[in-house]
Design a protein around this motif. Structure first.
Motif, PDB file in Angstrom:
ATOM      1  N   TRP A   8      40.657  -0.123  90.500  1.00 36.68           N
ATOM      2  CA  TRP A   8      41.751  -0.179  91.298  1.00 36.68           C
ATOM      3  C   TRP A   8      41.411   0.474  92.654  1.00 36.68           C
ATOM      4  O   TRP A   8      40.772   1.747  92.576  1.00 36.68           O
ATOM      5  N   VAL A   9      41.833   0.024  93.920  1.00 36.25           N
ATOM      6  CA  VAL A   9      41.873   0.582  94.939  1.00 36.25           C
ATOM      7  C   VAL A   9      43.123   0.341  95.526  1.00 36.25           C
ATOM      8  O   VAL A   9      43.851  -0.524  95.957  1.00 36.25           O
ATOM      9  N   GLY A  10      43.823   1.544  95.263  1.00 34.57           N
ATOM     10  CA  GLY A  10      45.443   1.695  95.505  1.00 34.57           C
ATOM     11  C   GLY A  10      46.330   0.738  94.785  1.00 34.57           C
ATOM     12  O   GLY A  10      45.846   0.586  93.526  1.00 34.57           O
ATOM     13  N   PRO A  11      47.016  -0.169  95.487  1.00 30.43           N
ATOM     14  CA  PRO A  11      47.436  -1.385  94.552  1.00 30.43           C
ATOM     15  C   PRO A  11      46.677  -2.476  94.089  1.00 30.43           C
ATOM     16  O   PRO A  11      47.237  -3.397  93.479  1.00 30.43           O
ATOM     17  N   LEU A  12      45.379  -2.575  94.614  1.00 29.17           N
ATOM     18  CA  LEU A  12      44.677  -3.732  94.400  1.00 29.17           C
ATOM     19  C   LEU A  12      43.800  -3.657  93.084  1.00 29.17           C
ATOM     20  O   LEU A  12      42.833  -2.448  93.167  1.00 29.17           O
ATOM     21  N   PHE A  13      43.832  -4.473  92.290  1.00 30.69           N
ATOM     22  CA  PHE A  13      42.840  -4.444  91.170  1.00 30.69           C
ATOM     23  C   PHE A  13      41.700  -5.380  91.504  1.00 30.69           C
ATOM     24  O   PHE A  13      41.975  -6.326  92.031  1.00 30.69           O
ATOM     25  N   TRP A  14      40.651  -4.989  91.231  1.00 33.13           N
ATOM     26  CA  TRP A  14      39.336  -5.701  91.174  1.00 33.13           C
ATOM     27  C   TRP A  14      39.153  -6.291  92.626  1.00 33.13           C
ATOM     28  O   TRP A  14      38.976  -7.355  93.123  1.00 33.13           O
ATOM     29  N   PRO A  15      38.715  -5.360  93.458  1.00 35.82           N
ATOM     30  CA  PRO A  15      38.424  -5.687  95.041  1.00 35.82           C
ATOM     31  C   PRO A  15      37.527  -6.539  95.276  1.00 35.82           C
ATOM     32  O   PRO A  15      37.763  -7.368  96.029  1.00 35.82           O
ATOM     33  N   PHE A  16      36.579  -6.688  94.626  1.00 36.51           N
ATOM     34  CA  PHE A  16      35.341  -7.622  94.752  1.00 36.51           C
ATOM     35  C   PHE A  16      35.308  -8.580  93.686  1.00 36.51           C
ATOM     36  O   PHE A  16      34.277  -9.261  93.209  1.00 36.51           O
ATOM     37  N   ALA A  17      36.542  -9.105  93.346  1.00 40.70           N
ATOM     38  CA  ALA A  17      36.661 -10.269  92.182  1.00 40.70           C
ATOM     39  C   ALA A  17      35.591 -11.321  92.293  1.00 40.70           C
ATOM     40  O   ALA A  17      34.759 -11.542  91.366  1.00 40.70           O
ATOM     41  N   LEU A  61      47.135  -2.808 103.559  1.00 35.27           N
ATOM     42  CA  LEU A  61      46.922  -3.818 102.241  1.00 35.27           C
ATOM     43  C   LEU A  61      46.381  -4.937 102.865  1.00 35.27           C
ATOM     44  O   LEU A  61      45.502  -5.703 102.114  1.00 35.27           O
ATOM     45  N   ASP A  62      46.932  -5.662 104.042  1.00 35.10           N
ATOM     46  CA  ASP A  62      46.206  -7.016 104.499  1.00 35.10           C
ATOM     47  C   ASP A  62      44.835  -6.835 104.902  1.00 35.10           C
ATOM     48  O   ASP A  62      44.206  -7.898 104.466  1.00 35.10           O
ATOM     49  N   GLN A  63      44.511  -5.790 105.323  1.00 34.43           N
ATOM     50  CA  GLN A  63      43.076  -5.780 105.701  1.00 34.43           C
ATOM     51  C   GLN A  63      42.285  -5.644 104.543  1.00 34.43           C
ATOM     52  O   GLN A  63      41.094  -6.124 104.385  1.00 34.43           O
ATOM     53  N   LEU A  64      42.795  -4.919 103.573  1.00 31.36           N
ATOM     54  CA  LEU A  64      41.944  -4.571 102.281  1.00 31.36           C
ATOM     55  C   LEU A  64      41.696  -5.916 101.551  1.00 31.36           C
ATOM     56  O   LEU A  64      40.636  -6.262 100.936  1.00 31.36           O
ATOM     57  N   CYS A  65      42.556  -6.858 101.783  1.00 35.19           N
ATOM     58  CA  CYS A  65      42.732  -7.995 100.888  1.00 35.19           C
ATOM     59  C   CYS A  65      42.102  -9.058 101.752  1.00 35.19           C
ATOM     60  O   CYS A  65      41.992 -10.210 101.133  1.00 35.19           O
ATOM     61  N   GLY A  66      41.499  -8.725 102.914  1.00 40.48           N
ATOM     62  CA  GLY A  66      40.865  -9.932 103.599  1.00 40.48           C
ATOM     63  C   GLY A  66      41.517 -10.653 104.370  1.00 40.48           C
ATOM     64  O   GLY A  66      41.666 -12.031 104.414  1.00 40.48           O
ATOM     65  N   PRO A  99      48.021  -8.248  96.141  1.00 44.96           N
ATOM     66  CA  PRO A  99      49.545  -7.762  96.057  1.00 44.96           C
ATOM     67  C   PRO A  99      50.015  -7.910  97.613  1.00 44.96           C
ATOM     68  O   PRO A  99      49.487  -7.463  98.352  1.00 44.96           O
ATOM     69  N   THR A 100      51.363  -8.202  97.653  1.00 45.50           N
ATOM     70  CA  THR A 100      51.803  -8.221  99.107  1.00 45.50           C
ATOM     71  C   THR A 100      52.842  -7.038  99.101  1.00 45.50           C
ATOM     72  O   THR A 100      53.162  -6.505 100.345  1.00 45.50           O
ATOM     73  N   ALA A 156      50.833  -6.948  88.356  1.00 42.71           N
ATOM     74  CA  ALA A 156      49.805  -7.130  89.495  1.00 42.71           C
ATOM     75  C   ALA A 156      48.238  -7.451  88.866  1.00 42.71           C
ATOM     76  O   ALA A 156      47.574  -8.257  89.511  1.00 42.71           O
ATOM     77  N   MET A 157      48.069  -6.699  87.881  1.00 50.47           N
ATOM     78  CA  MET A 157      46.605  -6.968  87.126  1.00 50.47           C
ATOM     79  C   MET A 157      46.784  -8.338  86.629  1.00 50.47           C
ATOM     80  O   MET A 157      45.840  -8.961  86.629  1.00 50.47           O
ATOM     81  N   GLN A 158      47.631  -8.763  85.818  1.00 51.16           N
ATOM     82  CA  GLN A 158      47.764  -9.950  85.418  1.00 51.16           C
ATOM     83  C   GLN A 158      47.537 -11.196  86.366  1.00 51.16           C
ATOM     84  O   GLN A 158      47.227 -11.973  85.976  1.00 51.16           O
ATOM     85  N   GLN A 159      48.229 -10.792  87.489  1.00 57.88           N
ATOM     86  CA  GLN A 159      48.405 -12.207  88.720  1.00 57.88           C
ATOM     87  C   GLN A 159      46.964 -12.187  88.992  1.00 57.88           C
ATOM     88  O   GLN A 159      46.171 -13.319  89.360  1.00 57.88           O
TER      89      GLN A 159
END
Length: 317
Positions: free
Chosen positions: A27-36, A92-97, A144-145, A157-160
């Motif tokens: 987990w990185v903050g609210p983001l699961f599996w950052p390099f999915a 968050l938007d930067q972290l998610c690419g 996640p938004t 969020a993990m399930q999504q």
């Protein structure tokens, strides 16, 4: 950038218990599996399973007992607080690419260089490349938004995220099997050989065994029963729901231990099939734990919920 973002929730601990032993983060903050997506194709093409097979029950555990309090997570919100913490925050938007140049696809050029496809095979490789880019976009869109501040929200969020990864595999898998099936035996050997150098390197890497021993990941995770009892002070009804949650978590842990990386997988299509199987077990586990968690959570009053959510950040302080 991911490492800097992970430090937003680092409350002075030398090694966060949500961090994977190989150096990546579940987990990185609210983001699961950052390099999915990278983890998917690193294993499928290069045979490097350290990133992919490092995920399992400990990440579900971290979803329940999140390592970040809301104060740490606020660094990911659009309006970031001013001051010292801002320097360590990544929106968050930067972290998610948000920059689409960061969307990765399969190494199509390297595959083409290895197998030297005919024109007909080249068309199949183009299909694989297009499917790969669509799959990467699917995973990027699953970021996640907003920040999830509760355990049920984190598991949702993990399930999504896992569902998006499965959808990505479903896009790429048929194209990969079609292209691989069109190759001659000689070309297949050259394609398979892309992973051989990585495999030889991993044999001398002390961290390589992590990919082979994912079944032992959760050995050090003790359910914080006494802390839940002391902080939440559950009644009999709540205690029964908590017992179901703990029992469900233990069963999911066992299922994920039993679905670890196979040792005899040598071809990219077979490795992708192993990925699909593992993600299916992971998704079933997240759904089961989420359902039991929501049942338990629904029995709590607001004060008990706040006490339960404080367990994770308190344990990492």
């Amino acid at each position: 950038m991911v490492a800097a973002a992970a430090l937003v929730g680092w409350h002075g601990a030398s090694n966060g218990w949500w961090q994977h032993p190989g150096g990546s983060y579940g987990w990185v903050g609210p983001l699961f599996w950052p390099f999915a997506y990278n983890d998917l194709y690193d294993y499928t093409i290069w045979g490097d399973g350290l990133g992919f097979w490092g995920y399992g029950y400990p990440d579900i555990y971290a979803g329940i007992f999140g390592p970040y309090g809301y104060d740490g997570l606020s660094g990911y919100l659009p309006q970031r607080p001013q001051g010292r913490r801002q320097a360590r925050s990544v929106p968050l938007d930067q972290l998610c690419g948000s920059d689409r140049r960061e969307i990765a696809g399969l190494p199509i050029d390297q595959i083409a260089s290895a197998v030297q496809p005919t024109d007909a095979q080249g068309a199949g490789l183009d299909e694989l490349g297009n499917a790969s880019m669509q799959a990467a976009e699917l995973i990027r869109a699953s970021c996640p938004t907003q920040v999830a501040a509760t355990a049920p929200g984190r598991l949702a969020a993990m399930q999504q995220r896992v569902e998006a990864m499965i959808n990505a595999v479903n896009l790429v898998q048929p194209a990969l099997e079609k292209f691989y099936g069109s190759l001659s035996d000689e070309q297949k050997l050259r394609f398979n050989a892309l992973a051989e150098d990585q495999r030889r390197t991993s044999a001398n890497n002390p961290n390589a065994s992590l990919a082979q021993s994912c079944g032992a990941q959760s050995a050090s995770l003790a359910w914080p029963g006494s802390e839940i009892e002391a902080r939440v002070r559950p009644n009999d009804t709540q205690r029964a729901a908590l017992a179901v949650l703990q029992d469900t978590s233990a069963k999911v842990n066992d299922a994920l231990k039993a679905a670890c990386q196979p040792n005899d997988v040598m071809t990219p299509p077979a490795r992708m099939a192993a990925v699909r199987t593992r993600l299916g077990v992971m998704l079933d586990g997240v759904k089961s734990v989420r359902a039991a968690l929501e049942d338990f959570y629904a029995t709590l009053n607001d004060e008990q919920k706040a006490q339960f959510e404080a367990i994770g950040p308190r344990r990492t302080s």
